[in-house]
Design a protein around this motif. Structure first.
Motif, mmCIF file in Angstrom:
data_model
loop_
_atom_site.group_PDB
_atom_site.id
_atom_site.type_symbol
_atom_site.label_atom_id
_atom_site.label_comp_id
_atom_site.label_asym_id
_atom_site.label_seq_id
_atom_site.Cartn_x
_atom_site.Cartn_y
_atom_site.Cartn_z
ATOM 1 N N THR A 112 20.846 46.304 37.142
ATOM 2 C CA THR A 112 21.688 47.266 37.861
ATOM 3 C C THR A 112 22.904 46.568 38.452
ATOM 4 O O THR A 112 24.031 47.066 38.351
ATOM 5 N N GLU A 113 22.698 45.400 39.051
ATOM 6 C CA GLU A 113 23.822 44.642 39.609
ATOM 7 C C GLU A 113 24.818 44.284 38.513
ATOM 8 O O GLU A 113 26.032 44.430 38.689
ATOM 9 N N ASP A 114 24.312 43.847 37.356
ATOM 10 C CA ASP A 114 25.189 43.516 36.225
ATOM 11 C C ASP A 114 25.960 44.751 35.752
ATOM 12 O O ASP A 114 27.150 44.656 35.423
ATOM 13 N N MET A 115 25.286 45.905 35.727
ATOM 14 C CA MET A 115 25.938 47.149 35.299
ATOM 15 C C MET A 115 27.066 47.532 36.251
ATOM 16 O O MET A 115 28.130 47.969 35.808
ATOM 17 N N VAL A 116 26.834 47.354 37.553
ATOM 18 C CA VAL A 116 27.856 47.677 38.550
ATOM 19 C C VAL A 116 29.078 46.788 38.348
ATOM 20 O O VAL A 116 30.216 47.268 38.303
ATOM 21 N N ARG A 117 28.851 45.493 38.199
ATOM 22 C CA ARG A 117 29.959 44.548 38.012
ATOM 23 C C ARG A 117 30.725 44.848 36.717
ATOM 24 O O ARG A 117 31.960 44.816 36.688
ATOM 25 N N ALA A 118 30.002 45.148 35.634
ATOM 26 C CA ALA A 118 30.641 45.430 34.352
ATOM 27 C C ALA A 118 31.453 46.719 34.411
ATOM 28 O O ALA A 118 32.581 46.777 33.898
ATOM 29 N N ALA A 119 30.910 47.764 35.045
ATOM 30 C CA ALA A 119 31.625 49.043 35.147
ATOM 31 C C ALA A 119 32.885 48.878 35.994
ATOM 32 O O ALA A 119 33.943 49.416 35.648
ATOM 33 N N ALA A 120 32.791 48.133 37.074
ATOM 34 C CA ALA A 120 33.952 47.911 37.937
ATOM 35 C C ALA A 120 35.037 47.146 37.170
ATOM 36 O O ALA A 120 36.222 47.485 37.251
ATOM 37 N N ALA A 121 34.630 46.134 36.414
ATOM 38 C CA ALA A 121 35.593 45.353 35.629
ATOM 39 C C ALA A 121 36.252 46.238 34.568
ATOM 40 O O ALA A 121 37.472 46.172 34.363
ATOM 41 N N LYS A 122 35.461 47.077 33.917
ATOM 42 C CA LYS A 122 35.982 47.978 32.880
ATOM 43 C C LYS A 122 37.026 48.931 33.463
ATOM 44 O O LYS A 122 38.041 49.212 32.826
ATOM 45 N N LEU A 123 36.759 49.408 34.679
ATOM 46 C CA LEU A 123 37.663 50.363 35.327
ATOM 47 C C LEU A 123 38.797 49.690 36.089
ATOM 48 O O LEU A 123 39.699 50.358 36.576
ATOM 49 N N GLY A 124 38.724 48.355 36.226
ATOM 50 C CA GLY A 124 39.750 47.632 36.961
ATOM 51 C C GLY A 124 39.669 47.861 38.471
ATOM 52 O O GLY A 124 40.691 47.832 39.149
ATOM 53 N N ILE A 125 38.459 48.087 38.970
ATOM 54 C CA ILE A 125 38.244 48.353 40.390
ATOM 55 C C ILE A 125 37.700 47.093 41.048
ATOM 56 O O ILE A 125 36.743 46.494 40.564
ATOM 57 N N GLU A 126 38.327 46.709 42.157
ATOM 58 C CA GLU A 126 37.854 45.548 42.918
ATOM 59 C C GLU A 126 36.638 45.956 43.732
ATOM 60 O O GLU A 126 36.667 46.967 44.436
ATOM 61 N N VAL A 127 35.561 45.182 43.613
ATOM 62 C CA VAL A 127 34.337 45.487 44.354
ATOM 63 C C VAL A 127 33.774 44.239 45.009
ATOM 64 O O VAL A 127 33.994 43.122 44.551
ATOM 65 N N SER A 128 33.060 44.480 46.080
ATOM 66 C CA SER A 128 32.259 43.446 46.725
ATOM 67 C C SER A 128 30.821 43.896 46.552
ATOM 68 O O SER A 128 30.439 44.968 47.024
ATOM 69 N N VAL A 129 30.012 43.114 45.813
ATOM 70 C CA VAL A 129 28.632 43.499 45.525
ATOM 71 C C VAL A 129 27.687 42.613 46.329
ATOM 72 O O VAL A 129 27.749 41.388 46.250
ATOM 73 N N GLU A 130 26.821 43.273 47.100
ATOM 74 C CA GLU A 130 25.821 42.572 47.903
ATOM 75 C C GLU A 130 24.440 43.007 47.445
ATOM 76 O O GLU A 130 24.183 44.198 47.282
ATOM 77 N N LYS A 131 23.555 42.042 47.220
ATOM 78 C CA LYS A 131 22.177 42.332 46.814
ATOM 79 C C LYS A 131 21.317 42.344 48.065
ATOM 80 O O LYS A 131 21.286 41.378 48.810
#
Length: 78
Positions: free
Chosen positions: A17-36
């Motif tokens: 799920t974390e990998d999916m979030v990072r990949a989707a954000a990169a695909k959309l060009g959205i800057e994200v801060s992901v915390e587990k």
């Protein structure tokens, strides 16, 4: 920047799920801060009854199982 939290005890689905979030954000060009978040008390306080869970900017958008990729992109774009 969107503040993303991925809730889960550290299982394979949670890591995916974390990998999916990072990949989707990169695909959309959205800057994200992901915390587990793996602390069970913190997971329960967030209202996650089934993991993995995802919150975006403090709003719980998903709990239980892998998120649908199309929905995930929609949550990130909102």
């Amino acid at each position: 920047m969107k503040d993303i939290k991925v809730f889960g005890p550290g299982c394979k689905r949670c890591a995916t799920t974390e990998d999916m979030v990072r990949a989707a954000a990169a695909k959309l060009g959205i800057e994200v801060s992901v915390e587990k978040i793996s602390d069970m008390a913190a997971i329960a306080r967030a209202g996650v009854m089934s993991t993995p869970g995802i919150s975006i900017d403090g709003k719980l958008v998903h709990a239980g199982g892998l998120p649908d990729p199309v929905k995930l992109e929609g949550w990130l774009s909102a």
